[in-house]
Design an enzyme around this catalytic site. Structure first.
Site, PDB file in Angstrom:
ATOM      1  N   LYS A 171      42.025  45.215  43.832  1.00 23.75           N
ATOM      2  CA  LYS A 171      40.834  44.561  44.367  1.00 23.75           C
ATOM      3  C   LYS A 171      40.929  44.429  45.888  1.00 23.75           C
ATOM      4  O   LYS A 171      42.006  44.193  46.436  1.00 23.75           O
ATOM      5  CB  LYS A 171      40.704  43.167  43.729  1.00 23.75           C
ATOM      6  CG  LYS A 171      39.486  42.385  44.176  1.00 23.75           C
ATOM      7  CD  LYS A 171      39.576  40.942  43.693  1.00 23.75           C
ATOM      8  CE  LYS A 171      38.584  40.069  44.414  1.00 23.75           C
ATOM      9  NZ  LYS A 171      38.797  38.656  44.181  1.00 23.75           N
TER      10      LYS A 171
ATOM     11  N   LYS B 103      40.787  39.768  51.233  1.00 23.01           N
ATOM     12  CA  LYS B 103      40.705  39.388  52.649  1.00 23.01           C
ATOM     13  C   LYS B 103      42.084  39.114  53.241  1.00 23.01           C
ATOM     14  O   LYS B 103      42.242  39.090  54.458  1.00 23.01           O
ATOM     15  CB  LYS B 103      39.786  38.184  52.839  1.00 23.01           C
ATOM     16  CG  LYS B 103      40.170  36.935  52.097  1.00 23.01           C
ATOM     17  CD  LYS B 103      39.070  35.880  52.214  1.00 23.01           C
ATOM     18  CE  LYS B 103      39.380  34.666  51.364  1.00 23.01           C
ATOM     19  NZ  LYS B 103      38.292  33.696  51.354  1.00 23.01           N
TER      20      LYS B 103
ATOM     21  N   LYS C  85      49.761  34.882  43.426  1.00 16.49           N
ATOM     22  CA  LYS C  85      49.974  34.176  44.690  1.00 16.49           C
ATOM     23  C   LYS C  85      51.421  33.728  44.849  1.00 16.49           C
ATOM     24  O   LYS C  85      51.930  33.648  45.969  1.00 16.49           O
ATOM     25  CB  LYS C  85      49.026  32.972  44.794  1.00 16.49           C
ATOM     26  CG  LYS C  85      47.580  33.382  45.053  1.00 16.49           C
ATOM     27  CD  LYS C  85      46.726  32.217  45.519  1.00 16.49           C
ATOM     28  CE  LYS C  85      45.354  32.705  45.931  1.00 16.49           C
ATOM     29  NZ  LYS C  85      44.505  31.626  46.469  1.00 16.49           N
TER      30      LYS C  85
END
Length: 331
Positions: free
Chosen positions: A197, A200, A115
């Site tokens: 992966k 969203k 992140k």
């Protein structure tokens, strides 16, 4: 432990449209736990603000996530459904647990590294201590099991380390939680980059299939899914795209990999991609219809939120009071 029944705890962020990865890897399996455990299902809005949010969107998605929980089969009469920020004990315990968490442990969290790269202009302390809040979420309810995707397993392991450290100093405070990772659909990959992966937050709309996508959109995305130069529908090393599609098809149809290989013997990737899209859309149609009905009744959702928060707060206060007494706080 809250009572003789073991406790299960799960949380989903309201930070974007939920994907079929969220559904297959977690939400689809949640309703089965209701018969086995005392279940807490939380919309973790406090976690969501580690990344900048548009307030109106965060508010809307909080309602949508709760509606989706119920549409996917979580009965508010059998489960405790609530919003994280409605139970202040989560952040209060998180501060206490921060004081029992080592800087080096947090710096090794892979999600923080990921992140930080994606949000280089906003590497805030909340992003760094996110796993401690997650530990607080879990430990507040004397949780026995935590259904998680494989990417969250590291956070549950840290939670166990924190609980062990605290229990060594102040015995019998926290129940030691165990992660449960679903064997089927535990890792649904991107349709555009099948070694990554499905996320969203992916900027490539064709890489992600959302639970609320309409049928035509789902089929179009699956038709564009990246595969390889082969034409045989077979699960094998080096065929990441096809392997991912076979996993998705297996999850939605209940068919084994060998059954899928037989079903598409002599057929090409085009036929298979269409079948995956249709299976996905057909399986999610009832969820989408129920979701729309529930979301239209805002008063009902607010009633569920309040009832869930009141119940969650009752259990959370018991643990928090126990922790404070052990530490020597005057309560």
């Amino acid at each position: 432990m809250l009572n003789e029944q073991k406790v299960s705890y799960s949380g989903v962020q309201p930070s974007g449209n939920l994907t079929i990865g969220n559904y297959l890897g977690a939400i689809k399996n949640f309703s089965a736990y209701s018969e086995l455990y005392k279940c807490f299902y939380c919309v973790v809005d406090s976690h969501a603000i580690t990344v900048r949010q548009v307030p109106a969107e965060l508010r809307r998605r909080t309602y949508e996530t709760l509606a989706l929980y119920i549409a996917c089969g979580l009965d508010p009469e059998k489960n405790t459904l609530y919003v994280q920020s409605h139970v202040p004990a989560h952040t209060e315990l998180a501060w206490i647990l921060n004081c029992f968490t080592m800087f080096g442990e947090l710096s090794r969290m892979t999600q923080f590294k990921d992140k930080s790269e994606k949000h280089a202009d906003n590497i805030n302390a909340g992003l760094f201590t996110y796993p401690v809040l997650m530990a607080s979420d879990i430990l507040l309810y004397q949780t026995d099991v935590v259904p998680v995707g494989i990417d969250q397993k590291q956070h549950v392991e840290l939670c166990r380390d924190i609980a062990t450290r605290f229990n060594q100093l102040y015995p019998d405070t926290f129940t030691m939680p165990e992660p449960i990772i679903s064997k089927s659909g535990m890792r649904i990959m991107s349709l555009a980059e099948p070694t990554k992966k499905m996320s969203k937050s992916d900027e490539n709309a064709n890489a992600v299939v959302y639970i609320l996508d309409d049928k035509d959109t789902m089929i179009r995305k699956f038709k564009r899914a990246v595969t390889d130069s082969d034409t045989v529908v077979k699960y094998a090393e080096g065929k990441d795209g096809i392997n991912n599609l076979m996993t998705i098809y297996s999850c939605f149809t209940g068919k084994t990999i060998s059954e899928i290989e037989k079903e598409f013997e002599g057929k090409g990737y085009g036929d298979f991609k269409l079948a995956v899209g249709e299976a996905c859309a057909d399986a999610l149609m009832p969820v989408q219809e129920k979701f729309r009905q529930i979301l239209a009744d805002k008063a009902y959702l607010e009633e569920v939120m309040k009832k869930g928060a009141d119940e969650a707060a009752y259990y959370a206060r018991k643990t928090l009071s126990k922790v404070k007494r052990k530490l020597g706080f005057v309560i």
